[in-house]
Design a protein around this motif. Structure first.
Motif, PDB file in Angstrom:
ATOM      1  N   PRO A 101       0.824  -1.206   0.000  1.00 25.65           N
ATOM      2  CA  PRO A 101       0.000   0.000   0.000  1.00 25.65           C
ATOM      3  C   PRO A 101       0.858   1.256   0.000  1.00 25.65           C
ATOM      4  O   PRO A 101       1.908   1.308   0.644  1.00 25.65           O
ATOM      5  N   PRO A 102       0.462   2.276  -0.739  1.00 24.56           N
ATOM      6  CA  PRO A 102       1.303   3.468  -0.893  1.00 24.56           C
ATOM      7  C   PRO A 102       1.547   4.216   0.413  1.00 24.56           C
ATOM      8  O   PRO A 102       2.505   4.986   0.496  1.00 24.56           O
ATOM      9  N   SER A 103       0.728   4.025   1.433  1.00 28.41           N
ATOM     10  CA  SER A 103       0.984   4.705   2.699  1.00 28.41           C
ATOM     11  C   SER A 103       2.295   4.251   3.318  1.00 28.41           C
ATOM     12  O   SER A 103       2.884   4.958   4.140  1.00 28.41           O
ATOM     13  N   ARG A 104       2.787   3.071   2.919  1.00 32.32           N
ATOM     14  CA  ARG A 104       4.031   2.548   3.462  1.00 32.32           C
ATOM     15  C   ARG A 104       5.242   2.890   2.603  1.00 32.32           C
ATOM     16  O   ARG A 104       6.353   2.472   2.909  1.00 32.32           O
ATOM     17  N   TYR A 105       5.039   3.577   1.507  1.00 32.80           N
ATOM     18  CA  TYR A 105       6.150   3.966   0.654  1.00 32.80           C
ATOM     19  C   TYR A 105       7.083   4.915   1.396  1.00 32.80           C
ATOM     20  O   TYR A 105       6.665   5.660   2.288  1.00 32.80           O
ATOM     21  N   SER A 106       8.326   4.927   0.992  1.00 32.85           N
ATOM     22  CA  SER A 106       9.287   5.882   1.538  1.00 32.85           C
ATOM     23  C   SER A 106       8.942   7.285   1.046  1.00 32.85           C
ATOM     24  O   SER A 106       8.210   7.448   0.061  1.00 32.85           O
ATOM     25  N   PRO A 107       9.466   8.323   1.708  1.00 34.10           N
ATOM     26  CA  PRO A 107       9.247   9.690   1.205  1.00 34.10           C
ATOM     27  C   PRO A 107       9.703   9.854  -0.242  1.00 34.10           C
ATOM     28  O   PRO A 107       9.084  10.592  -1.015  1.00 34.10           O
ATOM     29  N   VAL A 108      10.783   9.159  -0.621  1.00 33.31           N
ATOM     30  CA  VAL A 108      11.271   9.244  -1.999  1.00 33.31           C
ATOM     31  C   VAL A 108      10.240   8.671  -2.963  1.00 33.31           C
ATOM     32  O   VAL A 108       9.896   9.293  -3.978  1.00 33.31           O
ATOM     33  N   ALA A 109       9.736   7.479  -2.680  1.00 30.92           N
ATOM     34  CA  ALA A 109       8.772   6.842  -3.575  1.00 30.92           C
ATOM     35  C   ALA A 109       7.464   7.636  -3.627  1.00 30.92           C
ATOM     36  O   ALA A 109       6.879   7.823  -4.696  1.00 30.92           O
ATOM     37  N   LYS A 120       2.779 -12.388  22.843  1.00 36.23           N
ATOM     38  CA  LYS A 120       2.626 -11.194  23.671  1.00 36.23           C
ATOM     39  C   LYS A 120       3.093  -9.954  22.916  1.00 36.23           C
ATOM     40  O   LYS A 120       4.074  -9.994  22.179  1.00 36.23           O
ATOM     41  N   ASP A 121       2.373  -8.868  23.141  1.00 35.44           N
ATOM     42  CA  ASP A 121       2.723  -7.563  22.568  1.00 35.44           C
ATOM     43  C   ASP A 121       2.717  -7.563  21.041  1.00 35.44           C
ATOM     44  O   ASP A 121       3.326  -6.699  20.407  1.00 35.44           O
ATOM     45  N   GLU A 122       2.021  -8.519  20.446  1.00 34.57           N
ATOM     46  CA  GLU A 122       1.953  -8.570  18.988  1.00 34.57           C
ATOM     47  C   GLU A 122       0.658  -7.921  18.522  1.00 34.57           C
ATOM     48  O   GLU A 122      -0.418  -8.221  19.045  1.00 34.57           O
ATOM     49  N   PRO A 123       0.730  -7.011  17.542  1.00 36.83           N
ATOM     50  CA  PRO A 123      -0.510  -6.405  17.047  1.00 36.83           C
ATOM     51  C   PRO A 123      -1.381  -7.437  16.364  1.00 36.83           C
ATOM     52  O   PRO A 123      -0.882  -8.409  15.782  1.00 36.83           O
ATOM     53  N   THR A 124      -2.665  -7.253  16.408  1.00 35.01           N
ATOM     54  CA  THR A 124      -3.593  -8.179  15.755  1.00 35.01           C
ATOM     55  C   THR A 124      -3.790  -7.769  14.306  1.00 35.01           C
ATOM     56  O   THR A 124      -3.474  -6.654  13.900  1.00 35.01           O
ATOM     57  N   GLY A 125      -4.315  -8.686  13.531  1.00 40.75           N
ATOM     58  CA  GLY A 125      -4.575  -8.414  12.125  1.00 40.75           C
ATOM     59  C   GLY A 125      -3.336  -8.627  11.280  1.00 40.75           C
ATOM     60  O   GLY A 125      -2.259  -8.952  11.755  1.00 40.75           O
ATOM     61  N   THR A 126      -3.483  -8.436   9.970  1.00 38.76           N
ATOM     62  CA  THR A 126      -2.390  -8.658   9.030  1.00 38.76           C
ATOM     63  C   THR A 126      -1.588  -7.405   8.778  1.00 38.76           C
ATOM     64  O   THR A 126      -0.591  -7.455   8.078  1.00 38.76           O
ATOM     65  N   GLY A 127      -2.013  -6.269   9.330  1.00 37.80           N
ATOM     66  CA  GLY A 127      -1.270  -5.041   9.115  1.00 37.80           C
ATOM     67  C   GLY A 127      -1.587  -4.365   7.793  1.00 37.80           C
ATOM     68  O   GLY A 127      -0.962  -3.375   7.434  1.00 37.80           O
ATOM     69  N   ARG A 128      -2.547  -4.887   7.039  1.00 39.73           N
ATOM     70  CA  ARG A 128      -2.909  -4.276   5.764  1.00 39.73           C
ATOM     71  C   ARG A 128      -3.932  -3.185   6.025  1.00 39.73           C
ATOM     72  O   ARG A 128      -5.134  -3.438   6.115  1.00 39.73           O
ATOM     73  N   ASP A 129      -3.428  -1.961   6.164  1.00 36.23           N
ATOM     74  CA  ASP A 129      -4.279  -0.875   6.605  1.00 36.23           C
ATOM     75  C   ASP A 129      -4.963  -0.142   5.461  1.00 36.23           C
ATOM     76  O   ASP A 129      -5.648   0.842   5.670  1.00 36.23           O
ATOM     77  N   GLU A 130      -4.783  -0.589   4.234  1.00 34.68           N
ATOM     78  CA  GLU A 130      -5.440   0.026   3.094  1.00 34.68           C
ATOM     79  C   GLU A 130      -6.034  -1.071   2.217  1.00 34.68           C
ATOM     80  O   GLU A 130      -5.474  -2.164   2.126  1.00 34.68           O
ATOM     81  N   PRO A 131      -7.137  -0.794   1.549  1.00 37.63           N
ATOM     82  CA  PRO A 131      -7.713  -1.797   0.655  1.00 37.63           C
ATOM     83  C   PRO A 131      -6.832  -1.977  -0.583  1.00 37.63           C
ATOM     84  O   PRO A 131      -6.044  -1.106  -0.948  1.00 37.63           O
ATOM     85  N   TYR A 132      -6.990  -3.115  -1.238  1.00 40.79           N
ATOM     86  CA  TYR A 132      -6.200  -3.424  -2.429  1.00 40.79           C
ATOM     87  C   TYR A 132      -6.883  -2.797  -3.642  1.00 40.79           C
ATOM     88  O   TYR A 132      -7.541  -3.469  -4.437  1.00 40.79           O
ATOM     89  N   ILE A 133      -6.733  -1.499  -3.781  1.00 45.30           N
ATOM     90  CA  ILE A 133      -7.451  -0.772  -4.829  1.00 45.30           C
ATOM     91  C   ILE A 133      -6.541   0.103  -5.686  1.00 45.30           C
ATOM     92  O   ILE A 133      -7.005   0.689  -6.663  1.00 45.30           O
ATOM     93  N   PHE A 134      -5.265   0.182  -5.360  1.00 37.89           N
ATOM     94  CA  PHE A 134      -4.385   1.130  -6.049  1.00 37.89           C
ATOM     95  C   PHE A 134      -3.834   0.474  -7.307  1.00 37.89           C
ATOM     96  O   PHE A 134      -2.721  -0.043  -7.352  1.00 37.89           O
ATOM     97  N   HIS A 135      -4.668   0.500  -8.339  1.00 34.60           N
ATOM     98  CA  HIS A 135      -4.398  -0.295  -9.534  1.00 34.60           C
ATOM     99  C   HIS A 135      -4.835   0.485 -10.772  1.00 34.60           C
ATOM    100  O   HIS A 135      -6.008   0.825 -10.925  1.00 34.60           O
ATOM    101  N   PHE A 136      -3.864   0.773 -11.655  1.00 37.27           N
ATOM    102  CA  PHE A 136      -4.205   1.316 -12.964  1.00 37.27           C
ATOM    103  C   PHE A 136      -4.732   0.187 -13.851  1.00 37.27           C
ATOM    104  O   PHE A 136      -4.392  -0.985 -13.648  1.00 37.27           O
ATOM    105  N   PRO A 137      -5.549   0.514 -14.852  1.00 34.69           N
ATOM    106  CA  PRO A 137      -6.028  -0.546 -15.749  1.00 34.69           C
ATOM    107  C   PRO A 137      -4.897  -1.337 -16.399  1.00 34.69           C
ATOM    108  O   PRO A 137      -5.061  -2.521 -16.703  1.00 34.69           O
TER     109      PRO A 137
END
Length: 480
Positions: free
Chosen positions: A1-9, A164-181
């Motif tokens: 997901p693009p929210s995880r991209y580096s500032p450069v990307a 212990k101390d592990e976050p729940t879920g898969t960590g995918r905080d954005e839907p899989y929608i960032f797709h050009f045709p």
């Protein structure tokens, strides 16, 4: 997901005019559900005696007990069906007897399929139903991926295994929608237009989708940027003067030698030692560790997708057939491109084939090497026959006729697909995009740098962007 991209990307996407928030409008996430379509599982005739397509109770990888009645119709043994039902019916933590350290070690060093058969008692025919459920992502089945990775993706049986101390879920905080045709090709096209504005009309991410490139503009002598196509580099060396790089490339039946101040090799890591013979032996060895994931993406143009609509499925997983996944294209409408508005209209169907060598105890890298050899020896006719047979088996009872309904086929025989990402089941503990042989492999050699997703051990567009940024800055630091 693009929210995880580096500032450069992220910065490059912004520079190219890619506004990712717009995909929340362009990607119709409710399209298939509005038509009552869902995911299915296809049991093919060659392996199960007849073609049978059922709703897929594993589609969401959930374990809430829904869809258990569907398993009663699976064409596998009675014990296999019973074991699958038990697996989905909230089995608890099968490793509760172990302390956290022992449990994590076991999960990291045991493949998921072995856990299914050993700890959950799945017979072989039941385990095979799940083996290839994520083969298009990993490039191998669950016989070559750790149970710990299966746990992080919420695969059946392991969602209650927590630390212990592990976050729940898969960590995918954005839907899989960032797709050009056209997928990530749009990013490359936007890059070309940014560098050579006369090469394509328009100025936005929307109008780039249907824009036609003027290939005559790519290699003009007056342009500050020149892109020369159909030219294969065969040798790259630092010149004896230490102030330039000599490159030999082939175009048609002629070879050319050019000299430049800097060079970046943006190709498959394993090719670099052949192109750049002056590399030191340890770096050559480090570069050869990466094994590209062999993938074949096949696109089938259908004149109508009425048979899909009548079947009730838009996405079908085939546990043992040639193509592991058959999916109607993403419902994206962007600029002048509009997704198929209804089942009576044409559509693209995406089919994924991943050549593997499962059940032999082979590592992921070994399976990739064998898989690439298979692709080199598989003809287009073989792919065509397989896809026609498979589509007919999935949709035939709903009026599909492959001779009538298929308008065109494109087989992207992609023997050098995803960059190799370290697999904790086979690779040393601690290797990651930050550490591993790829770091030594990408070291600059004088005025030559290396940039590709292999050099980041990360198979995504942002890795390619980040590696390019690194390589350019390595060369900017070289003193004349």
């Amino acid at each position: 997901p693009p929210s995880r991209y580096s500032p450069v990307a992220k910065g490059l996407l912004t520079t190219l005019g890619i506004e990712v928030e717009r995909f929340y409008r362009y990607f119709d996430r409710d399209y298939f559900s509005r038509l009552g379509l869902r995911g299915g599982v296809h049991f093919d005739a060659a392996h199960y005696g007849e073609d049978r397509v059922l709703a897929n109770p594993f589609r969401s990888w959930g374990e809430n007990g829904s869809g258990l009645d569907l398993i009663d119709r699976f064409p596998i043994s009675g014990p296999g069906r019973a074991a699958l039902r038990a697996l989905l019916a909230d089995p608890g933590d099968p490793l509760a007897r172990l302390d956290e350290a022992a449990k994590l070690h076991y999960l990291r060093h045991t493949n998921y399929e072995a856990v299914l058969t050993r700890d959950f008692g799945l017979p072989a025919d039941a385990a095979l139903v799940l083996r290839n459920s994520m083969v298009g992502f990993w490039g191998v089945g669950w016989d070559a991926v750790s149970a710990n990775q299966a746990r992080t993706y919420g695969m059946p049986g392991l969602r209650r295994v927590r630390f212990k101390d592990e976050p729940t879920g898969t960590g995918r905080d954005e839907p899989y929608i960032f797709h050009f045709p056209d997928g990530n090709a749009a990013i490359a096209r936007l890059l070309v237009r940014r560098l050579i504005p006369d090469a394509a009309p328009g100025s936005t991410m929307e109008d780039m989708v249907t824009a036609r490139l003027d290939y005559r503009r790519l290699d003009e002598s007056a342009s500050p940027v020149r892109i020369r196509l159909s030219c294969t580099a065969v040798e790259v060396r630092n010149a004896a003067d230490g102030r330039s790089v000599e490159i030999v490339y082939v175009q048609g039946d002629r070879a050319y030698r050019v000299r430049t101040r800097h060079a970046v090799l943006a190709c498959y890591n394993r090719m670099v030692p052949y192109l750049c013979p002056d590399l030191p032996a340890p770096q050559r060895e480090a570069l050869t560790y990466a094994e590209k994931v062999p993938l074949v993406y096949t696109n089938v143009a259908l004149r109508t997708w009425r048979a899909f609509a009548d079947s009730g499925f838009y996405r079908v997983y085939s546990p043992q057939d040639f193509f592991s996944e058959t999916t109607i294209d993403f419902p994206v409408s962007l600029g002048g491109y509009r997704f198929s508005p209804d089942p009576s209209r044409p559509v693209i169907v995406h089919m994924v084939h991943v050549p593997t060598e499962p059940g032999q105890g082979l590592s992921e890298r070994e399976q990739h090497r064998i898989g690439r050899m298979r692709l080199f020896t598989t003809s287009f006719d073989d792919f065509e026959r397989a896809l026609r047979r498979q589509l007919q088996g999935i949709l035939g009872r709903h009026g599909f006729d492959h001779e009538r309904d298929i308008a065109g086929i494109t087989v992207n025989r992609w023997p050098h697909g995803y960059a190799y990402e370290y697999n904790e089941l086979w690779d040393p503990e601690g290797w990651s995009p930050e550490t591993g042989p790829h770091v030594a492999g990408r070291a600059p050699l004088g005025r030559i740098s290396i940039a590709n997703s292999d050099s980041e051990a990360h198979a995504y567009a942002d890795a390619a962007i980040d590696s390019a940024h690194r390589a350019v800055h390595e060369q900017l630091a070289v003193k004349d």
